[in-house]
Scaffold this motif. Sequence first.
Motif, short mmCIF file in Angstrom:
data_model
loop_
_atom_site.label_atom_id
_atom_site.label_comp_id
_atom_site.label_asym_id
_atom_site.label_seq_id
_atom_site.Cartn_x
_atom_site.Cartn_y
_atom_site.Cartn_z
N SER A 12 0.37 -0.94 -0.33
CA SER A 12 -0.29 0.14 -0.28
C SER A 12 0.71 1.79 -0.17
O SER A 12 2.15 1.45 0.76
N SER A 14 0.95 5.54 -1.14
CA SER A 14 -0.13 6.38 -1.18
C SER A 14 1.59 8.33 -1.69
O SER A 14 2.36 8.14 -0.75
N GLU A 20 -3.82 6.66 -2.99
CA GLU A 20 -4.20 5.52 -2.57
C GLU A 20 -3.73 3.70 -3.66
O GLU A 20 -4.77 3.71 -4.06
N GLN A 22 -3.23 -0.20 -3.77
CA GLN A 22 -3.20 -1.11 -3.08
C GLN A 22 -3.37 -1.93 -4.12
O GLN A 22 -3.33 -1.88 -4.79
N PRO A 99 -9.02 5.39 0.91
CA PRO A 99 -7.90 3.79 0.87
C PRO A 99 -8.48 2.58 1.68
O PRO A 99 -8.91 1.57 1.19
N SER A 102 -10.18 1.75 -1.78
CA SER A 102 -9.90 0.46 -2.08
C SER A 102 -9.20 -0.77 -1.18
O SER A 102 -9.71 -2.06 -2.00
#
Length: 118
Positions: A12, A14, A20, A22, A99, A102
């Motif tokens: 993960s 960012s 974000e 994943q 997030p 995701s």
Amino acid sequence: MIEVDAQVATHSASGVRGFETQSTRFRFSDYESQCEPARLHAESLNVLNQLTTSKVRECTHHFTPQGFSLILSVPEIFLAIHTWPELGLLTVDVVSQNPELSLKVVTQLQEALAWVAI
């Protein structure tokens, strides 16, 4: 139930303009039952349609002799699924500014496709 041999990695990150990413990789032992393209496509569309009302844009590619890539995009989510049958690998990449969204995409795909990380 489809069993995945092992979860290889979850990454993960960012930082790119608030997006974000994943990224999750899985191992599989039977491409036909675990990564069948029509099923991956249908389940992925279903997950995105449950999470957003936006129109889904898509791109698919079937590799010779085997392998499949699927990209689905809505304003809130970019989803890419790639299979490498020769390596027994499947990757799921989700990019979103949210997030939690995701994580929901990956979790719902795992549940819908009965992936089990061992």
